[in-house]
Design a protein around this motif. Structure first.
Motif, PDB file in Angstrom:
ATOM      1  N   ALA A 201       0.690  -1.295   0.190  1.00 23.32           N
ATOM      2  CA  ALA A 201       0.046  -0.130   0.030  1.00 23.32           C
ATOM      3  C   ALA A 201       0.722   1.215  -0.100  1.00 23.32           C
ATOM      4  O   ALA A 201       0.645   1.954   0.684  1.00 23.32           O
ATOM      5  CB  ALA A 201      -0.951  -0.094   1.334  1.00 23.32           C
ATOM      6  N   ASN A 202       1.962   1.388  -0.815  1.00 18.56           N
ATOM      7  CA  ASN A 202       2.661   2.538  -1.075  1.00 18.56           C
ATOM      8  C   ASN A 202       3.113   2.562  -2.360  1.00 18.56           C
ATOM      9  O   ASN A 202       3.038   1.599  -3.170  1.00 18.56           O
ATOM     10  CB  ASN A 202       3.924   2.520   0.034  1.00 18.56           C
ATOM     11  N   PRO A 203       3.654   3.856  -2.650  1.00 23.18           N
ATOM     12  CA  PRO A 203       3.865   4.021  -4.288  1.00 23.18           C
ATOM     13  C   PRO A 203       4.924   2.890  -4.954  1.00 23.18           C
ATOM     14  O   PRO A 203       4.609   2.330  -5.950  1.00 23.18           O
ATOM     15  CB  PRO A 203       4.426   5.332  -4.383  1.00 23.18           C
ATOM     16  N   ASN A 204       5.971   2.743  -3.912  1.00 21.04           N
ATOM     17  CA  ASN A 204       7.009   1.960  -4.709  1.00 21.04           C
ATOM     18  C   ASN A 204       6.422   0.395  -4.524  1.00 21.04           C
ATOM     19  O   ASN A 204       7.071  -0.381  -5.285  1.00 21.04           O
ATOM     20  CB  ASN A 204       8.265   1.918  -3.671  1.00 21.04           C
ATOM     21  N   GLY A 205       5.702   0.147  -3.537  1.00 19.57           N
ATOM     22  CA  GLY A 205       5.229  -1.507  -3.375  1.00 19.57           C
ATOM     23  C   GLY A 205       4.227  -1.840  -4.500  1.00 19.57           C
ATOM     24  O   GLY A 205       4.179  -2.670  -5.091  1.00 19.57           O
ATOM     25  N   ILE A 206       3.383  -0.545  -5.098  1.00 20.92           N
ATOM     26  CA  ILE A 206       2.618  -0.771  -6.240  1.00 20.92           C
ATOM     27  C   ILE A 206       3.310  -0.828  -7.708  1.00 20.92           C
ATOM     28  O   ILE A 206       3.169  -1.693  -8.272  1.00 20.92           O
ATOM     29  CB  ILE A 206       1.867   0.461  -6.394  1.00 20.92           C
ATOM     30  N   GLU A 207       4.411  -0.074  -7.545  1.00 23.53           N
ATOM     31  CA  GLU A 207       5.391  -0.236  -8.858  1.00 23.53           C
ATOM     32  C   GLU A 207       6.116  -1.667  -8.972  1.00 23.53           C
ATOM     33  O   GLU A 207       5.984  -2.362  -9.840  1.00 23.53           O
ATOM     34  CB  GLU A 207       6.391   0.779  -8.846  1.00 23.53           C
ATOM     35  N   GLU A 208       6.336  -2.316  -7.699  1.00 25.91           N
ATOM     36  CA  GLU A 208       7.134  -3.551  -7.673  1.00 25.91           C
ATOM     37  C   GLU A 208       6.053  -4.722  -7.932  1.00 25.91           C
ATOM     38  O   GLU A 208       6.379  -5.649  -8.579  1.00 25.91           O
ATOM     39  CB  GLU A 208       7.711  -3.876  -6.315  1.00 25.91           C
ATOM     40  N   GLN A 209       4.689  -4.416  -7.648  1.00 28.62           N
ATOM     41  CA  GLN A 209       3.662  -5.417  -7.923  1.00 28.62           C
ATOM     42  C   GLN A 209       3.197  -5.585  -9.221  1.00 28.62           C
ATOM     43  O   GLN A 209       3.426  -6.565  -9.780  1.00 28.62           O
ATOM     44  CB  GLN A 209       2.184  -4.820  -7.074  1.00 28.62           C
ATOM     45  N   TYR A 210       3.733  -4.547 -10.183  1.00 31.64           N
ATOM     46  CA  TYR A 210       3.194  -4.629 -11.408  1.00 31.64           C
ATOM     47  C   TYR A 210       4.581  -4.771 -12.591  1.00 31.64           C
ATOM     48  O   TYR A 210       4.504  -5.217 -13.471  1.00 31.64           O
ATOM     49  CB  TYR A 210       2.378  -3.436 -12.012  1.00 31.64           C
ATOM     50  N   LEU A 211       5.500  -4.213 -12.117  1.00 29.53           N
ATOM     51  CA  LEU A 211       6.640  -4.060 -12.656  1.00 29.53           C
ATOM     52  C   LEU A 211       7.849  -5.158 -12.641  1.00 29.53           C
ATOM     53  O   LEU A 211       8.972  -5.386 -13.075  1.00 29.53           O
ATOM     54  CB  LEU A 211       7.559  -2.816 -12.862  1.00 29.53           C
ATOM     55  N   GLY A 212       7.528  -5.850 -11.190  1.00 28.45           N
ATOM     56  CA  GLY A 212       8.410  -6.846 -10.772  1.00 28.45           C
ATOM     57  C   GLY A 212       9.497  -6.364  -9.683  1.00 28.45           C
ATOM     58  O   GLY A 212       9.822  -5.118  -9.676  1.00 28.45           O
ATOM     59  N   ASN A 213      10.432  -7.168  -9.222  1.00 22.33           N
ATOM     60  CA  ASN A 213      11.614  -6.726  -8.488  1.00 22.33           C
ATOM     61  C   ASN A 213      12.819  -7.793  -8.677  1.00 22.33           C
ATOM     62  O   ASN A 213      13.670  -7.854  -7.957  1.00 22.33           O
ATOM     63  CB  ASN A 213      11.193  -6.759  -7.126  1.00 22.33           C
ATOM     64  N   GLU A 214      13.095  -8.282 -10.163  1.00 22.48           N
ATOM     65  CA  GLU A 214      13.983  -9.114 -10.480  1.00 22.48           C
ATOM     66  C   GLU A 214      15.068  -8.681 -10.160  1.00 22.48           C
ATOM     67  O   GLU A 214      16.362  -9.160 -10.098  1.00 22.48           O
ATOM     68  CB  GLU A 214      13.917  -9.581 -11.868  1.00 22.48           C
ATOM     69  N   THR A 215      15.471  -7.265 -10.236  1.00 23.66           N
ATOM     70  CA  THR A 215      16.840  -6.666 -10.018  1.00 23.66           C
ATOM     71  C   THR A 215      17.381  -6.313  -8.657  1.00 23.66           C
ATOM     72  O   THR A 215      18.339  -6.154  -8.096  1.00 23.66           O
ATOM     73  CB  THR A 215      16.999  -5.258 -10.641  1.00 23.66           C
ATOM     74  N   ASP A 216      16.290  -6.742  -7.779  1.00 20.36           N
ATOM     75  CA  ASP A 216      16.585  -6.466  -6.468  1.00 20.36           C
ATOM     76  C   ASP A 216      16.791  -7.954  -5.521  1.00 20.36           C
ATOM     77  O   ASP A 216      16.101  -8.574  -5.377  1.00 20.36           O
ATOM     78  CB  ASP A 216      15.248  -5.961  -5.573  1.00 20.36           C
ATOM     79  N   GLU A 217      18.169  -7.644  -5.489  1.00 20.13           N
ATOM     80  CA  GLU A 217      18.743  -9.226  -4.858  1.00 20.13           C
ATOM     81  C   GLU A 217      18.513  -9.623  -3.506  1.00 20.13           C
ATOM     82  O   GLU A 217      18.515 -10.701  -3.038  1.00 20.13           O
ATOM     83  CB  GLU A 217      20.256  -9.183  -5.035  1.00 20.13           C
ATOM     84  N   ASP A 218      18.189  -8.457  -2.669  1.00 18.49           N
ATOM     85  CA  ASP A 218      17.769  -8.660  -1.367  1.00 18.49           C
ATOM     86  C   ASP A 218      16.174  -8.866  -1.258  1.00 18.49           C
ATOM     87  O   ASP A 218      15.745  -9.032   0.070  1.00 18.49           O
ATOM     88  CB  ASP A 218      18.085  -7.172  -0.327  1.00 18.49           C
ATOM     89  N   ALA A 219      15.365  -8.974  -2.323  1.00 17.03           N
ATOM     90  CA  ALA A 219      14.037  -8.954  -2.105  1.00 17.03           C
ATOM     91  C   ALA A 219      13.762 -10.393  -1.644  1.00 17.03           C
ATOM     92  O   ALA A 219      14.352 -11.572  -1.691  1.00 17.03           O
ATOM     93  CB  ALA A 219      13.394  -9.104  -3.306  1.00 17.03           C
ATOM     94  N   THR A 220      12.771 -10.205  -0.661  1.00 16.30           N
ATOM     95  CA  THR A 220      12.147 -11.434   0.217  1.00 16.30           C
ATOM     96  C   THR A 220      11.202 -12.433  -0.585  1.00 16.30           C
ATOM     97  O   THR A 220      11.359 -13.578  -0.462  1.00 16.30           O
ATOM     98  CB  THR A 220      11.710 -11.257   1.496  1.00 16.30           C
ATOM     99  N   VAL A 221      10.465 -11.536  -1.424  1.00 18.28           N
ATOM    100  CA  VAL A 221       9.581 -12.294  -2.220  1.00 18.28           C
ATOM    101  C   VAL A 221      10.157 -11.998  -3.879  1.00 18.28           C
ATOM    102  O   VAL A 221       9.935 -10.494  -4.016  1.00 18.28           O
ATOM    103  CB  VAL A 221       8.080 -11.995  -2.095  1.00 18.28           C
ATOM    104  N   MET A 222      10.303 -12.891  -4.732  1.00 15.14           N
ATOM    105  CA  MET A 222      10.420 -12.423  -6.132  1.00 15.14           C
ATOM    106  C   MET A 222       9.170 -12.097  -6.825  1.00 15.14           C
ATOM    107  O   MET A 222       8.352 -13.087  -6.895  1.00 15.14           O
ATOM    108  CB  MET A 222      11.359 -13.700  -6.460  1.00 15.14           C
ATOM    109  N   LYS A 223       9.323 -11.026  -7.467  1.00 15.42           N
ATOM    110  CA  LYS A 223       7.954 -10.591  -8.169  1.00 15.42           C
ATOM    111  C   LYS A 223       8.449 -10.500  -9.831  1.00 15.42           C
ATOM    112  O   LYS A 223       9.537  -9.796 -10.095  1.00 15.42           O
ATOM    113  CB  LYS A 223       7.290  -9.371  -7.596  1.00 15.42           C
TER     114      LYS A 223
END
Length: 167
Positions: free
Chosen positions: A42-64
């Motif tokens: 429920a924040n702007p960066n979380g919204i962006e991550e939900q639809y564009l993914g987070n493949e470049t974030d090596e520290d992500a706990t959940v891969m999107k």
């Protein structure tokens, strides 16, 4: 036909039907918000991550992963259709309440604008217009507030007029 205040004159059975519908609709609406909170933080960066993914974030706990065009079109199409029906029905019920005409008109029309801005904004975000995540956040919040106020007004007027009729 005079609609302003008509809700007060409806038979008890119809008031009960409307109240039940509005409460169940609210359960569904707010359950959807819980889902949004769980999936996008429920924040702007979380919204962006939900639809564009987070493949470049090596520290992500959940891969999107970035949503496909089919997923985005399905999401936008389904939400715009279903939410427009929800807000149309809520607006019809709200039209029978006793309320200042300008406030009533705002509460009846604004959710449709927010639906287009929220889900159109998600599609534009997915297309690369990253600044639209702020529009999505603002319009989604405004849509939730207008839904909540409309429901509260309807329920308050149903139950206040039911008490007056039973005396």
């Amino acid at each position: 036909m005079q609609l302003n205040g008509l809700i007060h004159t409806l038979p008890k059975e119809l008031k009960l039907l409307i109240a039940t519908f509005v409460v169940i609709l609210s359960v569904g609406f707010f359950t959807g918000l819980l889902f949004v909170s769980e999936t996008s933080s429920a924040n702007p960066n979380g919204i962006e991550e939900q639809y564009l993914g987070n493949e470049t974030d090596e520290d992500a706990t959940v891969m999107k992963f970035k949503k496909s065009e089919k997923e985005m079109l399905t999401l936008v199409h389904g939400h715009i259709l279903s939410m427009s029906i929800i807000f149309f029905l809520l607006g019809l019920i709200l039209s029978t309440t006793k309320l200042n005409k300008k406030w009533k008109l705002f509460l009846m029309i604004e959710p449709f604008i927010s639906v287009v801005l929220t889900f159109g904004g998600l599609y534009l975000l997915w297309k690369g217009m990253l600044w639209t995540k702020y529009i999505v956040m603002f319009s989604g919040t405004l849509m939730t507030l207008t839904f909540s106020f409309s429901v509260l007004i309807i329920l308050k007027q149903i139950f206040s007029s039911t008490k007056a009729l039973s005396k």
